[in-house]
Design an enzyme around this catalytic site. Structure first.
Site, PDB file in Angstrom:
ATOM      1  CG  HIS A  76     -12.920  -1.496  -5.625  1.00 21.09           C
ATOM      2  ND1 HIS A  76     -13.576  -1.948  -4.533  1.00 21.09           N
ATOM      3  CD2 HIS A  76     -13.505  -0.382  -5.720  1.00 21.09           C
ATOM      4  CE1 HIS A  76     -14.639  -1.203  -4.080  1.00 21.09           C
ATOM      5  NE2 HIS A  76     -14.357  -0.222  -5.002  1.00 21.09           N
ATOM      6  CD  GLU A  78      -9.661  -5.382  -3.789  1.00 21.27           C
ATOM      7  OE1 GLU A  78      -9.065  -4.369  -4.027  1.00 21.27           O
ATOM      8  OE2 GLU A  78     -10.246  -5.492  -2.581  1.00 21.27           O
ATOM      9  CB  CYS A 106     -15.946  -4.091  -0.927  1.00 22.26           C
ATOM     10  SG  CYS A 106     -15.643  -4.315  -2.832  1.00 22.26           S
ATOM     11  CB  CYS A 109     -13.037  -6.919  -4.394  1.00 19.37           C
ATOM     12  SG  CYS A 109     -12.936  -5.464  -5.120  1.00 19.37           S
TER      13      CYS A 109
END
Length: 183
Positions: A76, A78, A106, A109
């Site tokens: 992801h 981030e 999410c 994260c």
């Protein structure tokens, strides 16, 4: 410029970095995250981009989604940007940092944001199916966790949402076309 009045000038944008929570600052760094997200889309990745900025307004790291290209379920934007930012500053605590990301984080994260002690998360589009900064749940201010962080939702939300809608619309169209060819 005196310390309290120092300004960060990048390209044609000037803003006071003593106020890292202002709309000009948020738009400037979100535009960088959007550019990363657009690049991700060209690679077949879900268009999500992230930028980690320190208290002085310096970009420590930036990244886009890499789940598809690297076969990484944790790829992801981030999370990748936070890992790189920690390496760039030489320690895991990102206490005075802001994470700019085009899509609401999410659970994974948002949890990493808690654990890395970020100060703030600024995000664009809400994620009603997986967002854990208010949509499905909220780890940013969970009373049982040892850290909380500020949220600034909806920055350039329409542009971020439109980018995702276009990407998934094109993906669905390609799948329909392939299904029609195979029939």
């Amino acid at each position: 410029m005196p310390g309290a009045q120092r300004a960060l000038a990048q390209r044609d944008m000037i803003f006071d970095v003593t106020e890292m929570n202002g709309p000009d600052t948020h738009h400037y760094f979100m535009a960088q995250a959007i550019a990363l997200a657009k690049h991700a889309a060209t690679l077949g990745e879900v268009p999500v981009g992230a930028v980690v900025v320190d208290a002085e307004g310096r970009v420590l790291a930036s990244a886009h989604n890499t789940r598809e290209t690297q076969d990484d379920p944790c790829g992801h934007a981030e999370l990748s940007a936070m890992r790189a930012a920690a390496k760039a500053q030489g320690h895991w605590r990102l206490e005075d940092c802001t994470v700019y990301v085009t899509l609401e984080p999410c659970a994974m994260c948002a949890g990493a944001m808690v654990l890395s002690r970020i100060q703030r998360c600024v995000y664009g589009a809400d994620d009603p199916k997986a967002g854990f900064c208010g949509s499905v749940g909220d780890l940013s201010a969970h009373p049982k966790l040892n850290h909380s962080f500020e949220l600034v939702p909806g920055v350039m939300a329409e542009e971020c949402s439109a980018m995702l809608r276009e990407f998934f619309g094109q993906l669905r169209a390609r799948k329909r076309a392939a299904k029609t060819r195979d029939a």
